[in-house]
Scaffold this motif. Structure first.
Motif, PDB file in Angstrom:
ATOM      1  N   ALA A  19      -0.620  33.441   7.119  1.00 37.31           N
ATOM      2  CA  ALA A  19      -1.203  32.654   8.204  1.00 37.31           C
ATOM      3  C   ALA A  19      -0.967  33.334   9.550  1.00 37.31           C
ATOM      4  CB  ALA A  19      -0.604  31.250   8.224  1.00 37.31           C
ATOM      5  N   LEU A  20       0.134  34.055   9.667  1.00 36.21           N
ATOM      6  CA  LEU A  20       0.442  34.836  10.864  1.00 36.21           C
ATOM      7  C   LEU A  20       0.468  36.303  10.481  1.00 36.21           C
ATOM      8  CD1 LEU A  20       1.387  35.191  13.812  1.00 36.21           C
ATOM      9  CD2 LEU A  20       3.739  34.802  13.006  1.00 36.21           C
ATOM     10  N   LYS A  21      -0.347  37.084  11.189  1.00 37.55           N
ATOM     11  CA  LYS A  21      -0.430  38.510  10.894  1.00 37.55           C
ATOM     12  C   LYS A  21      -0.330  39.314  12.187  1.00 37.55           C
ATOM     13  CE  LYS A  21      -3.553  38.091   6.895  1.00 37.55           C
ATOM     14  NZ  LYS A  21      -4.846  38.545   6.320  1.00 37.55           N
ATOM     15  N   PHE A  22       0.204  40.513  12.062  1.00 35.59           N
ATOM     16  CA  PHE A  22       0.230  41.465  13.156  1.00 35.59           C
ATOM     17  C   PHE A  22      -0.626  42.659  12.758  1.00 35.59           C
ATOM     18  CE2 PHE A  22       4.136  39.009  13.487  1.00 35.59           C
ATOM     19  CZ  PHE A  22       4.129  38.659  14.838  1.00 35.59           C
ATOM     20  N   GLY A  23      -1.488  43.089  13.679  1.00 34.24           N
ATOM     21  CA  GLY A  23      -2.425  44.169  13.382  1.00 34.24           C
ATOM     22  C   GLY A  23      -3.433  44.293  14.501  1.00 34.24           C
ATOM     23  N   THR A  24      -4.706  44.347  14.162  1.00 36.31           N
ATOM     24  CA  THR A  24      -5.785  44.418  15.154  1.00 36.31           C
ATOM     25  C   THR A  24      -6.842  43.394  14.780  1.00 36.31           C
ATOM     26  OG1 THR A  24      -5.395  46.788  15.495  1.00 36.31           O
ATOM     27  CG2 THR A  24      -7.495  45.891  16.276  1.00 36.31           C
ATOM     28  N   TYR A  35      -2.234  40.281  17.188  1.00 39.44           N
ATOM     29  CA  TYR A  35      -1.741  39.287  16.238  1.00 39.44           C
ATOM     30  C   TYR A  35      -2.779  38.198  16.068  1.00 39.44           C
ATOM     31  CZ  TYR A  35      -0.671  36.013  20.052  1.00 39.44           C
ATOM     32  OH  TYR A  35      -0.768  35.159  21.130  1.00 39.44           O
ATOM     33  N   PHE A  36      -2.665  37.469  14.975  1.00 35.27           N
ATOM     34  CA  PHE A  36      -3.640  36.419  14.686  1.00 35.27           C
ATOM     35  C   PHE A  36      -2.972  35.353  13.834  1.00 35.27           C
ATOM     36  CE2 PHE A  36      -7.099  34.546  12.099  1.00 35.27           C
ATOM     37  CZ  PHE A  36      -7.932  34.117  13.128  1.00 35.27           C
ATOM     38  N   ILE A  37      -3.296  34.108  14.105  1.00 35.27           N
ATOM     39  CA  ILE A  37      -2.772  33.031  13.276  1.00 35.27           C
ATOM     40  C   ILE A  37      -3.931  32.198  12.752  1.00 35.27           C
ATOM     41  CG2 ILE A  37      -2.387  31.506  15.267  1.00 35.27           C
ATOM     42  CD1 ILE A  37       0.138  30.488  13.663  1.00 35.27           C
ATOM     43  N   ASN A  38      -3.936  31.956  11.454  1.00 35.75           N
ATOM     44  CA  ASN A  38      -4.963  31.160  10.785  1.00 35.75           C
ATOM     45  C   ASN A  38      -4.294  29.902  10.245  1.00 35.75           C
ATOM     46  OD1 ASN A  38      -6.949  29.996   9.242  1.00 35.75           O
ATOM     47  ND2 ASN A  38      -7.359  31.810   7.993  1.00 35.75           N
ATOM     48  N   ALA A  39      -4.405  28.803  10.997  1.00 33.84           N
ATOM     49  CA  ALA A  39      -3.732  27.566  10.611  1.00 33.84           C
ATOM     50  C   ALA A  39      -4.273  26.994   9.313  1.00 33.84           C
ATOM     51  CB  ALA A  39      -3.854  26.536  11.731  1.00 33.84           C
ATOM     52  N   GLY A  40      -5.465  27.404   8.906  1.00 32.19           N
ATOM     53  CA  GLY A  40      -6.031  26.927   7.653  1.00 32.19           C
ATOM     54  C   GLY A  40      -5.243  27.372   6.436  1.00 32.19           C
ATOM     55  N   LEU A  41      -4.431  28.422   6.584  1.00 31.11           N
ATOM     56  CA  LEU A  41      -3.624  28.918   5.468  1.00 31.11           C
ATOM     57  C   LEU A  41      -2.264  28.233   5.383  1.00 31.11           C
ATOM     58  CD1 LEU A  41      -4.425  32.738   5.657  1.00 31.11           C
ATOM     59  CD2 LEU A  41      -5.357  31.031   4.076  1.00 31.11           C
ATOM     60  N   TYR A 218      -0.719  43.905  25.243  1.00 28.66           N
ATOM     61  CA  TYR A 218      -1.681  42.802  25.272  1.00 28.66           C
ATOM     62  C   TYR A 218      -1.286  41.785  26.334  1.00 28.66           C
ATOM     63  CZ  TYR A 218      -4.746  39.103  23.502  1.00 28.66           C
ATOM     64  OH  TYR A 218      -5.708  38.134  23.381  1.00 28.66           O
ATOM     65  N   ARG A 219       0.004  41.477  26.402  1.00 30.13           N
ATOM     66  CA  ARG A 219       0.485  40.530  27.414  1.00 30.13           C
ATOM     67  C   ARG A 219       0.220  41.071  28.817  1.00 30.13           C
ATOM     68  NH1 ARG A 219       6.772  40.220  27.976  1.00 30.13           N
ATOM     69  NH2 ARG A 219       6.239  42.328  28.682  1.00 30.13           N
ATOM     70  N   ASP A 220       0.423  42.370  29.027  1.00 27.57           N
ATOM     71  CA  ASP A 220       0.198  42.960  30.343  1.00 27.57           C
ATOM     72  C   ASP A 220      -1.275  42.860  30.749  1.00 27.57           C
ATOM     73  OD1 ASP A 220       2.867  43.583  30.487  1.00 27.57           O
ATOM     74  OD2 ASP A 220       2.609  45.708  29.919  1.00 27.57           O
TER      75      ASP A 220
END
Length: 229
Positions: A19-24, A35-41, A218-220
Motif C-alpha cells: 500500500a506504501l511504496k517508494f519509487g517513481t 512515494y505513493f500510497i494506495n489506501a485500497g490495499l 521532492y519536498r524542496d
C-alpha cells in the motif's frame, strides 16, 4: 524525531501489503513523486486493525491537545468507498479501546431510490457534529466534496483526520492544502496520522539513504515550510 509506535506499525504494515511504496510515481496532479500510497490495499483484518487504531489514537490525541481547538463530535464519516471500512473500524476502536462511543456514516456513489432512499447510510448526520476520515489529501478536492455531502445532509463538519499529509502546497501554490482547509473549518481541525516528515524520519532510521534523498528533493520542490504545514 521519534515516531509513535502506531505510526511505525502503520508504515511497516502498509509497505508489507504494497500500500506504501517508494519509487517513481506520476500523481493525478502531474507531479512525479518518489512515494505513493494506495489506501485500497489496506484491505485485510490485520492491516485494518492497525489503520483504525492509528486513526483512533490520532483523534484521541487531538481531543486532548490544549493548544488547538479540535472539538468533540458525534459521527465519523467515511467517504465511499475507501473511507467506509476506516470509519466503521475506527468507531469500533474508539469504543473498545478509548471508551468513546460515536456513530459512523458513509455515502453512496449513487442515491438509492427505494427502501430508505437517499445517498447516506449509517448514523443520521442531521444536527450532528461530524469528523471526516480521509486517506491522502493532495489538492483537497475529495475532502471538500465529502464536506459538501455532509453539509447537504444537515451535518456540521467540525474536523478532518487523514491517513497521510503530503505537506505540499495546495491550490494557491503558496500554503498547504491543510491550511487552506483550516481557513474554512478552523485552526487545528485537520489532523494527520502520518506526514511527509514522518516518512522521511522512518527512512532515516532504516538507513534508506537513496529513498531519503529523493524525498528531500521532492519536498524542496513541492513542500511547504515546516511551520506552515
Amino acid at each position: 524525531m521519534s515516531l509513535e509506535s502506531y505510526q511505525n506499525e502503520l508504515i511497516e504494515q502498509s509497505m508489507a501489503v504494497d500500500a506504501l511504496k517508494f519509487g517513481t510515481f506520476t500523481l493525478k496532479s502531474g507531479r512525479i513523486s518518489p512515494y505513493f500510497i494506495n489506501a485500497g490495499l489496506l484491505n485485510t483484518g490485520p492491516i485494518l486493525a492497525t489503520v483504525s487504531a492509528a486513526y483512533a489514537a490520532t483523534i484521541v490525541a487531538a481531543l486532548k491537545d490544549s493548544t488547538a481547538a479540535f472539538p468533540e463530535f458525534d459521527v465519523l464519516f467515511g467517504p465511499a468507498y475507501k473511507g467506509i471500512p476506516f470509519a466503521a473500524c475506527t468507531a469500533l476502536q474508539l469504543h473498545t479501546t478509548h471508551k468513546k462511543p460515536v456513530g459512523f456514516a458513509f455515502d453512496r456513489k449513487e442515491a438509492k431510490d427505494h427502501g430508505e432512499g437517499g445517498n447516506m447510510v449509517g448514523t443520521p448526520v442531521e444536527g450532528k457534529r461530524v469528523v471526516i476520515l480521509d486517506d491522502v489529501m493532495t489538492s483537497g478536492k475529495a475532502v471538500r466534496g465529502a464536506i459538501d455531502i455532509v453539509t447537504r445532509a444537515g451535518g456540521e463538519v467540525v474536523g478532518v483526520v487523514q491517513l497521510l499529509d503530503r505537506e505540499e502546497f495546495g491550490q494557491d501554490g503558496k500554503s498547504s492544502t491543510v491550511k487552506e482547509l483550516e481557513r474554512d473549518l478552523g485552526a487545528g481541525r485537520v489532523r494527520s496520522i502520518l506526514k511527509l516528515r514522518d516518512l522521511m524520519a522512518w527512512l532515516e532510521t532504516k538507513g534508506m539513504q537513496e529513498e531519503l534523498q529523493k524525498m528531500r528533493a521532492y519536498r524542496d520542490q513541492y513542500g511547504v515550510n515546516k511551520d506552515d504545514a
